[in-house]
Design a protein around this motif. Sequence first.
Motif, PDB file in Angstrom:
ATOM      1  N   ARG A   1     -64.830  24.370  24.911  1.00 51.11           N
ATOM      2  CA  ARG A   1     -65.833  23.452  25.464  1.00 51.11           C
ATOM      3  C   ARG A   1     -66.978  24.239  26.126  1.00 51.11           C
ATOM      4  N   TYR A   2     -66.607  25.245  26.916  1.00 52.85           N
ATOM      5  CA  TYR A   2     -67.631  25.985  27.666  1.00 52.85           C
ATOM      6  C   TYR A   2     -67.906  27.355  27.074  1.00 52.85           C
ATOM      7  N   VAL A   3     -69.167  27.763  27.125  1.00 54.52           N
ATOM      8  CA  VAL A   3     -69.511  29.149  26.824  1.00 54.52           C
ATOM      9  C   VAL A   3     -70.246  29.692  28.039  1.00 54.52           C
ATOM     10  N   ALA A   4     -69.787  30.813  28.574  1.00 51.60           N
ATOM     11  CA  ALA A   4     -70.471  31.459  29.708  1.00 51.60           C
ATOM     12  C   ALA A   4     -71.188  32.678  29.150  1.00 51.60           C
ATOM     13  N   ILE A   5     -72.520  32.644  29.202  1.00 49.10           N
ATOM     14  CA  ILE A   5     -73.282  33.779  28.671  1.00 49.10           C
ATOM     15  C   ILE A   5     -73.697  34.656  29.850  1.00 49.10           C
ATOM     16  N   VAL A   6     -73.122  35.855  29.876  1.00 55.47           N
ATOM     17  CA  VAL A   6     -73.380  36.750  31.014  1.00 55.47           C
ATOM     18  C   VAL A   6     -74.737  37.407  30.817  1.00 55.47           C
ATOM     19  N   GLU A   7     -75.655  37.144  31.788  1.00 53.26           N
ATOM     20  CA  GLU A   7     -77.006  37.698  31.678  1.00 53.26           C
ATOM     21  C   GLU A   7     -77.313  38.509  32.919  1.00 53.26           C
ATOM     22  N   GLU A   8     -78.491  39.072  32.942  1.00 53.31           N
ATOM     23  CA  GLU A   8     -78.833  39.969  34.042  1.00 53.31           C
ATOM     24  C   GLU A   8     -78.851  39.254  35.389  1.00 53.31           C
TER      25      GLU A   8
END
Length: 409
Positions: A374-381
């Motif tokens: 269900r969730y996508v966590a996109i790790v960004e700066e």
Amino acid sequence: MSAKIAAPRGTFDILPEQSAQRALVEQAARELLEGAGYARIETPAFEATELFSRGVGEATDIVQKEMYSFDDGGGRSLTLRPEGTAPVCRAYVEHGMHKLPAPVKLYYFGPFFRAERPQKGRYREFWQIGAEALGSDDPAVDAELIALLHELLRRLGATVRLRLSSLANAQTRAAYRDELAAYLRANEHELSETVRSRIDLNPLRAFDADDLRTQAVMARAPRLIDRLDSEDAEHFAQVRSLLELAGIGYEIDPALVRGLDYYTRTVFEFTSDSLGAQSGVGGGGRYDGLVELIGGPPTPGIGWAAGIERIVLAADLQLPAPQPPQIYVAHEGRRAAAFQLLLELRGAGRRAEMELGGRSLKGQLKHAERLGTRYVAIVEEDGVRLRDRESGAERTLSAEAVVRQVLSV
Ligand code: HAM
């Protein structure tokens, strides 16, 4: 490239999808058997060869030609277990279980080994689920065990038939063996070569013959079931009436020959038409002399075993949908931060995976979709972009807030 190495003939790999099916069988068996007071026991994959030559019987096919035996390096012969009853009885004696309240009810689930000619449903390494009850000769134990296997197969959606017989006690059987051997000798010229060569070793196996002329001779042969003494006949009558009470249909099969020599009194087999030649899904019986035969005190016993592969073939298993991860941690090169978030999510009890395949961000999102998260966590700066694939909403949050957010659903 080097030459490929294949798995040995008659063995198989249990791939993830198959392991899900087998887990269903194991779970159903565990629920049913533990609910009936059976406790799990596991014995070693190999044992002293003598346990089987004495316990299963020198004259059986198993001992004569199907055992994987090897020297342990110190001159002692060991054998990969071909079956589980003799090992369970060995453990029963070794751990003084005869001092426990009777019957001692045990079950097992594991691999067994027989050097048989492989075909559908017949392998050289196969798995069995088995149950044994030691210390009581009450016909209700026989009926309970049969009812348990019947119920297990019913719950798993297998359509089976039950064949039932009684093999009497050792004395009656010895007298009957002589009678049958004399009958076979009198009709020797009509018997197949194999049956003829086994008249003295194991005349009962003649009932198993494929050869048509032999079968015609066996149809007229004296039957053990007609020779039961009054106690054995009464025991068998009680087992049958309890099965009738339970509404379990059966057919008496006086020619039911089991491939192991330890049986006395009740024997049974569940068969399924969906298996072809290897129609036996599971079977067993009473073995009132086995514990004593392997050095324990006189102890009645009864049990059964069913092949997992054959249950899977005969059953109608409804696999539950696999559970996808709840959250997928995507990143473009921010591996350490992604890894840390992954561990926090798992530490909080969530089913979480992170990108490990070196995919582009687009590829990662596709992969998350394929997984069904269900969730996508996109790790960004500057934080973590949390996308809810269900609503399409997207927000940039701190790592802690992501964990909190995923925890709240
Ligand atoms: P069995 O009839 O030899 O009995 O085996 C039980 C079940 O194991 C068979 O009905 C079949 O489903 C499965 N099986 C046997 N051999 C193979 C094979 N080569 N490949 C695949 N499946 C196989 C026993 O083993 C006894 N210990 C049962 C018992 C327990 N009697 C009393 N307590």
